[in-house]
Write a protein that holds these residues in place. Structure first.
Motif, PDB file in Angstrom:
ATOM      1  N   ASN A 190     -16.289   3.359 -14.900  1.00 19.63           N
ATOM      2  CA  ASN A 190     -16.770   2.139 -15.563  1.00 19.63           C
ATOM      3  C   ASN A 190     -17.212   1.052 -14.584  1.00 19.63           C
ATOM      4  N   GLY A 191     -17.487   1.436 -13.343  1.00 20.91           N
ATOM      5  CA  GLY A 191     -17.945   0.466 -12.358  1.00 20.91           C
ATOM      6  C   GLY A 191     -16.800  -0.347 -11.776  1.00 20.91           C
ATOM      7  N   GLY A 192     -17.167  -1.382 -11.020  1.00 16.24           N
ATOM      8  CA  GLY A 192     -16.175  -2.226 -10.381  1.00 16.24           C
ATOM      9  C   GLY A 192     -15.754  -1.700  -9.014  1.00 16.24           C
ATOM     10  N   ARG A 193     -14.784  -2.378  -8.435  1.00 16.48           N
ATOM     11  CA  ARG A 193     -14.300  -2.043  -7.091  1.00 16.48           C
ATOM     12  C   ARG A 193     -12.781  -2.125  -7.070  1.00 16.48           C
ATOM     13  N   ILE A 194     -12.155  -1.183  -6.390  1.00 19.56           N
ATOM     14  CA  ILE A 194     -10.720  -1.233  -6.139  1.00 19.56           C
ATOM     15  C   ILE A 194     -10.511  -1.501  -4.655  1.00 19.56           C
ATOM     16  N   ASN A 195      -9.629  -2.451  -4.354  1.00 14.64           N
ATOM     17  CA  ASN A 195      -9.235  -2.713  -2.971  1.00 14.64           C
ATOM     18  C   ASN A 195      -7.732  -2.473  -2.852  1.00 14.64           C
ATOM     19  N   LEU A 196      -7.354  -1.617  -1.926  1.00 10.11           N
ATOM     20  CA  LEU A 196      -5.948  -1.318  -1.658  1.00 10.11           C
ATOM     21  C   LEU A 196      -5.565  -1.970  -0.336  1.00 10.11           C
ATOM     22  N   THR A 197      -4.511  -2.774  -0.337  1.00  4.90           N
ATOM     23  CA  THR A 197      -4.114  -3.494   0.866  1.00  4.90           C
ATOM     24  C   THR A 197      -2.658  -3.186   1.196  1.00  4.90           C
ATOM     25  N   LEU A 198      -2.470  -2.484   2.301  1.00  7.79           N
ATOM     26  CA  LEU A 198      -1.128  -2.108   2.753  1.00  7.79           C
ATOM     27  C   LEU A 198      -0.591  -3.170   3.689  1.00  7.79           C
ATOM     28  N   ARG A 199       0.660  -3.611   3.445  1.00 11.27           N
ATOM     29  CA  ARG A 199       1.249  -4.684   4.241  1.00 11.27           C
ATOM     30  C   ARG A 199       2.725  -4.397   4.526  1.00 11.27           C
ATOM     31  N   ARG A 200       3.143  -4.830   5.697  1.00 14.17           N
ATOM     32  CA  ARG A 200       4.554  -4.891   6.033  1.00 14.17           C
ATOM     33  C   ARG A 200       5.001  -6.321   5.745  1.00 14.17           C
ATOM     34  N   VAL A 201       6.118  -6.493   5.056  1.00 18.99           N
ATOM     35  CA  VAL A 201       6.497  -7.831   4.573  1.00 18.99           C
ATOM     36  C   VAL A 201       7.629  -8.433   5.386  1.00 18.99           C
ATOM     37  N   THR A 202       8.746  -7.696   5.560  1.00 19.27           N
ATOM     38  CA  THR A 202       9.958  -8.289   6.158  1.00 19.27           C
ATOM     39  C   THR A 202      10.062  -8.004   7.651  1.00 19.27           C
TER      40      THR A 202
END
Length: 202
Positions: A190-202
């Motif tokens: 259905n179109g659009g964009r997915i952005n996946l953002t991996l992060r270390r938090v602590t």
């Protein structure tokens, strides 16, 4: 600005079509367990133009009352976030160059009229760890600057399968998405964009 900040990397075409399709299926299972929700700005309560969810021990959320933060549960369902899938953990191992695993994976869904203003990723305690960003679906116009909002910026297009890493001096650089280019990818039905953002938090 004519080049990326030190420590920032742009890796075009890192994921081929087969791996992109596999990641989309992986994200579908995450969204089935942790549905997309609309984050709102602190203070004003104005809704953002993206819908989002998370996976991992922690998830990034924001609301009018308590602002930007990480928490272990979905703000709507109250359930714990699903685990970060193995294929995303492998990407972190292969690319991030950081010994500790990510603790959060933000899943942002951009409809074709969505955007993301210039911002810093600074809600994490561990700023030594890079932020790893994966693009799936329609192409976007990505903008990146320096560590001050007033610094000059560089804009370039991110296509499906591209990866950006913000680390080192570039870890706190301002960045955002100025626009989505509709119908530039057939990956998402259905179109659009997915952005996946991996992060270390602590």
């Amino acid at each position: 600005m004519s080049t990326l900040p030190n420590g920032a990397r742009y890796i075009p075409d890192y994921l081929d079509r087969v791996r992109q399709e596999a990641l989309v299926e992986t994200i579908r299972t995450v969204v089935a367990e942790a549905p997309l929700f609309v984050p709102v700005m602190p203070g004003t309560g104005k809704p953002m133009s993206v819908r989002m969810t998370n996976c991992g021990p922690l998830g990034w959320v924001t609301d009018k009352e308590r602002g930007y933060r990480y928490q272990p549960t979905h703000p709507v369902t109250g359930k714990r976030w699903p685990a970060i899938p193995a294929d995303l953990l492998q990407l972190w191992t292969d690319i991030a160059g950081y010994e500790k695993p990510p603790e959060a994976c933000l899943v942002n869904f951009y409809a074709d009229d969505a955007r993301m203003g210039l911002h810093q990723d600074k809600d994490e305690k561990d700023l030594e760890a890079p932020v790893l960003s994966i693009s799936l679906g329609n192409t976007c116009l990505f903008r990146v600057g320096g560590n001050n909002r007033s610094d000059r910026t560089l804009s370039f297009k991110l296509s499906s399968g591209d990866i950006v890493v913000l680390g080192g001096e570039g870890r706190l650089c301002f960045h955002g998405v100025d626009r989505i280019y509709p119908a530039t990818s057939t990956l998402l039905k259905n179109g659009g964009r997915i952005n996946l953002t991996l992060r270390r938090v602590t």
